[in-house]
Design a protein around this motif. Structure first.
Motif, PDB file in Angstrom:
ATOM      1  N   GLY A 155      -4.723  56.518  67.985  1.00 33.25           N
ATOM      2  CA  GLY A 155      -3.978  55.185  68.451  1.00 33.25           C
ATOM      3  C   GLY A 155      -4.980  54.894  69.173  1.00 33.25           C
ATOM      4  O   GLY A 155      -5.649  55.290  70.262  1.00 33.25           O
ATOM      5  N   GLN A 192      -0.255  47.601  66.594  1.00 34.76           N
ATOM      6  CA  GLN A 192      -0.716  48.475  67.680  1.00 34.76           C
ATOM      7  C   GLN A 192      -0.466  47.668  69.077  1.00 34.76           C
ATOM      8  O   GLN A 192       0.379  47.600  70.000  1.00 34.76           O
ATOM      9  CB  GLN A 192      -1.801  49.138  68.039  1.00 34.76           C
ATOM     10  CG  GLN A 192      -1.618  50.574  67.094  1.00 34.76           C
ATOM     11  CD  GLN A 192      -2.788  51.483  66.765  1.00 34.76           C
ATOM     12  OE1 GLN A 192      -2.969  52.289  68.307  1.00 34.76           O
ATOM     13  NE2 GLN A 192      -3.862  51.323  66.113  1.00 34.76           N
ATOM     14  N   SER A 199      -4.332  48.082  63.211  1.00 36.04           N
ATOM     15  CA  SER A 199      -4.465  47.869  64.887  1.00 36.04           C
ATOM     16  C   SER A 199      -3.686  46.368  65.107  1.00 36.04           C
ATOM     17  O   SER A 199      -3.542  46.174  66.424  1.00 36.04           O
ATOM     18  CB  SER A 199      -5.746  47.794  64.849  1.00 36.04           C
ATOM     19  OG  SER A 199      -6.544  46.376  64.059  1.00 36.04           O
ATOM     20  N   TYR A 237       5.426  57.033  67.272  1.00 33.28           N
ATOM     21  CA  TYR A 237       4.877  58.277  67.913  1.00 33.28           C
ATOM     22  C   TYR A 237       5.841  59.274  68.275  1.00 33.28           C
ATOM     23  O   TYR A 237       6.501  59.314  67.797  1.00 33.28           O
ATOM     24  CB  TYR A 237       4.210  57.215  69.278  1.00 33.28           C
ATOM     25  CG  TYR A 237       5.324  56.845  69.947  1.00 33.28           C
ATOM     26  CD1 TYR A 237       5.257  57.920  71.331  1.00 33.28           C
ATOM     27  CD2 TYR A 237       5.761  55.638  70.514  1.00 33.28           C
ATOM     28  CE1 TYR A 237       7.602  57.193  72.106  1.00 33.28           C
ATOM     29  CE2 TYR A 237       6.777  55.544  70.417  1.00 33.28           C
ATOM     30  CZ  TYR A 237       7.819  56.000  71.272  1.00 33.28           C
ATOM     31  OH  TYR A 237       8.879  55.757  72.088  1.00 33.28           O
ATOM     32  N   LEU A 278       4.562  51.375  63.029  1.00 32.65           N
ATOM     33  CA  LEU A 278       4.077  51.376  63.871  1.00 32.65           C
ATOM     34  C   LEU A 278       5.359  53.338  64.633  1.00 32.65           C
ATOM     35  O   LEU A 278       6.287  52.034  65.675  1.00 32.65           O
ATOM     36  CB  LEU A 278       4.318  51.008  65.188  1.00 32.65           C
ATOM     37  CG  LEU A 278       3.385  51.335  66.758  1.00 32.65           C
ATOM     38  CD1 LEU A 278       1.903  51.279  66.057  1.00 32.65           C
ATOM     39  CD2 LEU A 278       2.985  49.873  67.122  1.00 32.65           C
ATOM     40  N   LEU A 332      -2.056  51.492  74.476  1.00 27.27           N
ATOM     41  CA  LEU A 332      -0.711  51.854  73.666  1.00 27.27           C
ATOM     42  C   LEU A 332      -0.359  53.344  74.024  1.00 27.27           C
ATOM     43  O   LEU A 332       0.403  53.553  75.043  1.00 27.27           O
ATOM     44  CB  LEU A 332      -0.798  51.256  71.988  1.00 27.27           C
ATOM     45  CG  LEU A 332       0.511  52.122  71.754  1.00 27.27           C
ATOM     46  CD1 LEU A 332       1.421  50.846  71.852  1.00 27.27           C
ATOM     47  CD2 LEU A 332       0.435  51.685  70.108  1.00 27.27           C
ATOM     48  N   LYS A 333      -1.173  54.611  74.235  1.00 27.86           N
ATOM     49  CA  LYS A 333      -0.999  55.467  74.452  1.00 27.86           C
ATOM     50  C   LYS A 333      -0.268  55.839  75.888  1.00 27.86           C
ATOM     51  O   LYS A 333       0.423  56.303  76.269  1.00 27.86           O
ATOM     52  CB  LYS A 333      -1.963  56.639  74.079  1.00 27.86           C
ATOM     53  CG  LYS A 333      -2.408  56.530  72.770  1.00 27.86           C
ATOM     54  CD  LYS A 333      -3.766  57.505  72.318  1.00 27.86           C
ATOM     55  CE  LYS A 333      -3.125  58.943  72.382  1.00 27.86           C
ATOM     56  NZ  LYS A 333      -4.463  59.799  71.987  1.00 27.86           N
ATOM     57  N   VAL A 367       0.141  58.287  67.592  1.00 28.82           N
ATOM     58  CA  VAL A 367       1.047  56.737  67.013  1.00 28.82           C
ATOM     59  C   VAL A 367       0.039  57.233  65.313  1.00 28.82           C
ATOM     60  O   VAL A 367      -0.456  57.768  65.393  1.00 28.82           O
ATOM     61  CB  VAL A 367      -0.024  55.903  68.193  1.00 28.82           C
ATOM     62  CG1 VAL A 367       0.763  54.696  67.383  1.00 28.82           C
ATOM     63  CG2 VAL A 367       0.329  55.597  69.454  1.00 28.82           C
ATOM     64  N   ASN A 370      -6.459  55.699  61.716  1.00 30.57           N
ATOM     65  CA  ASN A 370      -5.600  55.312  62.591  1.00 30.57           C
ATOM     66  C   ASN A 370      -4.350  54.504  61.952  1.00 30.57           C
ATOM     67  O   ASN A 370      -4.120  53.430  60.986  1.00 30.57           O
ATOM     68  CB  ASN A 370      -6.110  53.817  63.150  1.00 30.57           C
ATOM     69  CG  ASN A 370      -6.550  53.172  62.955  1.00 30.57           C
ATOM     70  OD1 ASN A 370      -8.319  53.168  62.482  1.00 30.57           O
ATOM     71  ND2 ASN A 370      -6.420  52.220  63.234  1.00 30.57           N
TER      72      ASN A 370
END
Length: 398
Positions: free
Chosen positions: A68, A275, A272, A248, A246, A72-73, A95, A269
């Protein structure tokens, strides 16, 4: 030539099957009311959609880090601290392509062949199948309607063996809407600490909570419990982003690193564009969320009242999520046009065929005495749907 035993042992999702059948009936021109789907009927808020569009316009269409985007993290860490009292750094966060993917990654990372995972029942349909996919053994703890479908610690402790690897907690829960209080969480945490067990805490419905209840993450109880816990969450339910895929997890760095390595080979991933949309959801999502929860609350009370006014059917008002379990035990053994209702599958099939109402049989969740209804539909459809269910029950004979 044959398929693997892994593939052969997995049962398909009954919730998706029912939803698919209902949608096909609608496509065929039938007036179907679907109480089966596990997704909000609200559109994704416009500001989130616009963030996705902007990401496309800005060319944010290339690979991101497998676990991720860093921004965002960081936003997830901020959310977990502010909402749940949990302090994490981005290395603790992975993520993924939905909370379901996060759960699958967890089981793959911690479960070896023969390891047992304790799962309260009724349970979400995918939990046991995910455990089986990695060679594990699901072990079920029965919960009871009178307890709000909350697994009691003493019942969990009875199921602990030398092969137990993890305890799974889902609060608020699918399919029952149960919410775990602090006292019960503390008792479960003590079992995990005493036996050195992982706790998998599925908190995807944390924002959908009613009756003055409070969501408490079991990881927030103390540092020792946190170090045993893997928290799962996502964007599908709170932000009406089911199709964006999406989710996590937050975990000790050793586990998060292992899952990140695995995911780099599984899927690379997560999407995108999703995210960037998810980042915007975390920044600005409170007003739409409050409005959605308020509407769900009204629907919840309406559905509860209508069901409990129906002969031979009952339900306990749920405290969270957007599901309730309708008790059909009084109609088991009765007949519809000489066809006996022997279980929840019979009830659901006959109801869909003759009244065009889709519910999910309790068999999918481990309890034949119930069917699950989602109130992620309009009040008008709830009223009409329960009216049809009542009409169906009126035609049953001993």
């Amino acid at each position: 030539m044959s398929l693997s035993q892994r593939a052969l042992n997995v049962v398909g999702s009954l919730t998706l099957k029912i939803d698919s059948l209902a949608k096909q009936m609608k496509a065929d021109g039938k007036d179907v009311i679907g109480f089966g789907a596990g997704e909000p009927d609200f559109g994704t808020p416009a500001y989130i959609v616009e963030a996705g569009k902007k990401a496309l316009d800005d060319g944010m269409t290339r690979y991101t880090p497998a676990s991720g985007m860093m921004n965002l993290k960081e936003a997830i860490c901020k959310k977990l601290l502010e909402d749940n009292g949990l302090s994490y750094v981005p290395k603790n966060i992975v993520v993924s392509n939905g909370a379901k993917h996060s759960l699958y990654n967890i089981f793959q990372a911690i479960i070896d062949s023969g390891d047992e995972v304790i799962i309260p029942a009724p349970y979400w349909v995918s939990y046991p199948e995910m455990v089986k996919l990695c060679g594990g053994v699901p072990v079920f703890v029965k919960t009871h309607e009178k307890d709000g479908f909350i697994a009691r610690a003493e019942e969990i402790e009875k199921m602990v063996t030398k092969n137990t690897k993890a305890i799974l907690i889902n609060s608020p829960s699918n399919p029952c809407g149960g919410v775990y209080g602090k006292d019960e969480l503390e008792k479960i945490a003590e079992i995990a600490k005493k036996n050195e067990l992982y706790i998998i805490s599925d908190e995807i419905y944390e924002k959908l909570i009613y009756n003055g209840k409070e969501h408490i993450s079991i990881a927030s109880l103390d540092e020792e419990t946190k170090n045993l816990t893997i928290v799962v969450n996502g964007f599908s339910k709170a932000y009406a982003m089911t199709g964006w895929r999406l989710g996590y997890l937050a975990a000790p760095i050793e586990i998060a690193s292992a899952i990140s390595r695995m995911q780099s080979h599984e899927t690379s991933n997560p999407n995108s564009i999703a995210q960037w949309a998810g980042l915007e959801a975390l920044k600005n999502g409170k007003q739409e969320l409050e409005e959605m929860v308020k509407e769900f609350d009204e629907r919840r009370k309406l559905m509860t009242r209508l069901i409990n006014n129906t002969d031979k059917l009952s339900c306990k008002e749920p405290d969270g999520a957007f599901y309730m379990m309708m008790n059909i035990s009084q109609v088991i053994g009765m007949k519809y046009n000489s066809i006996e209702i022997t279980d929840s599958m019979d009830f659901s099939s006959l109801l869909l065929e003759h009244e065009c109402v889709a519910v999910v049989p309790g068999a999918a969740f481990g309890d034949q005495n119930y069917v699950r209804l989602s109130y992620a539909v309009s009040r008008e459809k709830i009223t009409e749907g329960i009216k049809r269910i009542s009409h169906f029950v009126e035609q049953l004979e001993d």
